[in-house]
Design a protein around this motif. Structure first.
Motif, PDB file in Angstrom:
ATOM      1  N   LEU A 386       6.221   3.577   1.319  1.00 46.66           N
ATOM      2  CA  LEU A 386       5.115   2.650   1.063  1.00 46.66           C
ATOM      3  C   LEU A 386       3.959   3.370   0.374  1.00 46.66           C
ATOM      4  N   ALA A 387       3.627   4.562   0.846  1.00 47.14           N
ATOM      5  CA  ALA A 387       2.540   5.327   0.232  1.00 47.14           C
ATOM      6  C   ALA A 387       2.874   5.679  -1.214  1.00 47.14           C
ATOM      7  N   GLY A 391       0.596   4.373  -4.050  1.00 48.36           N
ATOM      8  CA  GLY A 391      -0.135   5.471  -4.687  1.00 48.36           C
ATOM      9  C   GLY A 391      -1.237   6.062  -3.844  1.00 48.36           C
ATOM     10  N   VAL A 392      -1.331   5.705  -2.572  1.00 47.88           N
ATOM     11  CA  VAL A 392      -2.351   6.260  -1.679  1.00 47.88           C
ATOM     12  C   VAL A 392      -1.721   6.517  -0.323  1.00 47.88           C
ATOM     13  N   GLY A 404      -0.564  -5.126  -0.720  1.00 46.23           N
ATOM     14  CA  GLY A 404      -0.190  -3.991   0.116  1.00 46.23           C
ATOM     15  C   GLY A 404       0.311  -4.434   1.476  1.00 46.23           C
ATOM     16  N   THR A 405      -0.264  -5.490   2.028  1.00 44.80           N
ATOM     17  CA  THR A 405       0.186  -5.991   3.330  1.00 44.80           C
ATOM     18  C   THR A 405       1.613  -6.513   3.256  1.00 44.80           C
ATOM     19  N   ARG A 406       1.951  -7.217   2.186  1.00 44.69           N
ATOM     20  CA  ARG A 406       3.322  -7.704   2.017  1.00 44.69           C
ATOM     21  C   ARG A 406       4.305  -6.542   1.916  1.00 44.69           C
ATOM     22  N   LEU A 407       3.928  -5.534   1.156  1.00 45.99           N
ATOM     23  CA  LEU A 407       4.809  -4.368   1.019  1.00 45.99           C
ATOM     24  C   LEU A 407       4.940  -3.630   2.348  1.00 45.99           C
ATOM     25  N   ALA A 408       3.843  -3.567   3.119  1.00 46.97           N
ATOM     26  CA  ALA A 408       3.889  -2.901   4.421  1.00 46.97           C
ATOM     27  C   ALA A 408       4.857  -3.618   5.354  1.00 46.97           C
TER      28      ALA A 408
END
Length: 482
Positions: A386-387, A391-392, A404-408
């Protein structure tokens, strides 16, 4: 200091004196050196032994730091350092240069010949297992992936693991590799030989290096899992389909782990814990927690619930229908300790948890400790993927970022799916289903997450949120064991 028989005493004393002067600054720069906070540690050479004297000299050196930690170096001595090894130079000595020699193919080849021949060189013993095939003349190449030791590969046939932080006494890895070899048909790299100091040397009987078969492979489990997790995070795999994504591999990895545990239980000691021993296990978990809370204040809000998780383990283990069994285990099992060979997974690196005393590494433990550690590794792989996509690092990811929440959520689903596949594979190979012991598994997962929190707080604060999320989940899920 032990004097090498292959050189004169004044010459050995001169080399030892130069190493005493040169090593403090050099040692502090090595990635395998544990005292990163020491700018220039005091170093005492306690063993300087010439193990190859014909041609460029190879010396085996054991040093003791001011904090009573012992480290091993393989030191070459030449008039000019070979090309590509200038970064390994330790410094001048007697008109020649001393340098770290694991990257020198010629000297590593000669060291392999010493192991193949057996025998001794002063205080250093070379052991070859009966029937071991150790061919000569293979090209040597140092591997760069390891952090705590140094490995040298020989022609894709063998690998010599040079231990860096060495300790006296029996070596856990040598014992377990020998046991797995006796068991036969176990997914591990077969041992071929080892090096150690003699019992009369300083420290008495220190294992220095282990020679094993080299396992041709497609990569380690960590690299493969992170790449598969990344593909699922960005929607390029069937993350929830039966055996989709990495799940088939996770299932096979569970089977391999069960086979290793079964072989260790068959060949080495096992026993049932009585109530007093269960109490001691619970007390040890709680001591680890209290020490971690002192170092990581973020753990404090969860300490009470985690202590209760430990107490639940004790109650279930003492009153359950089946006693709590303990045996020799890997001790530091995670995806990076596995290799994907052509015909399946191979488990490697049986030396145990870094930083633990050798006696602790050899202590009998529930097999669930290894399983909990591997389950945590799936969680880490998902977060690393995920990071990479965002990219962070996790500590800098914004909860307000809907993308980002969906990917998490995808990353979390990948971890849960593969954790389940691993447990199913472990059960299919004859192991007790870890999911049938939720109270015990939760306690060992929590203990591992606490360990991870301490590591991240000291080394990668931006990643502390990964183990803290697990701590929050495991503590919040606690219910009294009744």
């Amino acid at each position: 200091m032990t004097v090498s028989p292959d050189v004169t005493e004044p010459e050995t004393a001169r080399i030892a004196a130069d190493l005493h002067r040169l090593l403090p600054a050099w040692l502090a720069r090595q990635r395998w050196f544990g005292g990163k906070d020491w700018a220039a540690p005091e170093v005492e050479p306690v063993l300087v032994e010439t193990v190859c004297a014909d041609g460029p000299r190879l010396l085996l050196v054991v040093v003791r730091t001011e904090h009573d930690e012992w480290y091993q170096l393989l030191v070459g001595e030449r008039d000019a350092v070979p090309a590509g090894l200038t970064g390994a130079v330790i410094g001048p000595s007697g008109g020649a240069l001393l340098y770290e020699a694991t990257g020198d193919p010629e000297l590593m080849g000669r060291l392999l010949d010493r192991i193949a021949a057996g025998g001794t060189a002063g205080a250093v013993e070379f052991h070859r297992l009966p029937g071991a095939d150790i061919p000569a003349g293979l090209p040597a190449a140092v591997l760069t992936a390891e952090q705590s030791n140094t490995s040298v590969a020989f022609g894709g046939r063998m690998m010599l693991k040079v231990l860096r932080h060495v300790v006296p006494g029996p070596n856990a890895e040598v014992e377990m590799l020998a046991a797995l070899r006796r068991a036969g048909d176990v997914p591990s790299a077969a041992p071929l030989g080892w090096m150690r100091t003699s019992p009369s040397a300083p420290g008495g009987g220190i294992t220095l290096a282990v020679l094993q078969e080299f396992v041709p492979n497609r990569g380690d489990g960590w690299a493969i899992a992170v790449e598969e997790a990344r593909a699922c995070v960005v929607g390029e795999c069937e993350s929830v389909a039966p055996l989709g994504g990495f799940a088939e591999e996770a299932h096979a990895l569970g089977r391999a782990t069960a086979r290793v545990h079964a072989a260790l239980a068959e060949q080495l000691e096992t026993r049932e814990l009585d109530p007093a021993q269960v109490d001691r296990l619970v007390a040890a978990l709680t001591r680890r927690l209290e020490a971690a809370v002192d170092q990581v204040p973020a753990l404090l809000p969860f300490a009470r619930q985690l202590r209760a998780v430990h107490q639940d383990l004790g109650e279930v283990a003492k009153r359950g229908n089946a006693p709590l069994l303990v045996q020799r285990v890997h001790g530091d099992l995670h995806l990076g300790q596995t290799l994907r060979a052509e015909d399946g997974w191979v488990v490697i690196d049986f030396e145990g948890e870094p930083g633990q005393p050798e006696a602790e590494r050899r202590r009998l433990q529930p097999a669930l400790r290894d399983i909990a550690s591997m389950l945590r590794s799936f969680d880490y792989a998902a977060h690393h993927a995920l990071a990479d996509v965002l990219g962070v690092p996790p500590g800098e990811q914004s909860p307000q970022n809907l993308h980002g929440t969906r990917l998490a959520r995808r990353a979390s689903a990948w971890a849960v799916h593969n954790r389940g596949a691993f447990c199913a594979g472990y059960t299919a190979a004859g192991g007790t289903d870890p999911r049938s012991q939720p109270v015990l598994l939760r306690a060992f997962e929590a203990d591992k997450a606490v360990y991870e929190a301490v590591y991240e707080a000291h080394n990668r604060p931006a990643w502390l949120s990964i183990p803290m999320a697990a701590v929050r989940r495991l503590a919040g899920r606690h219910r009294p064991a009744g």
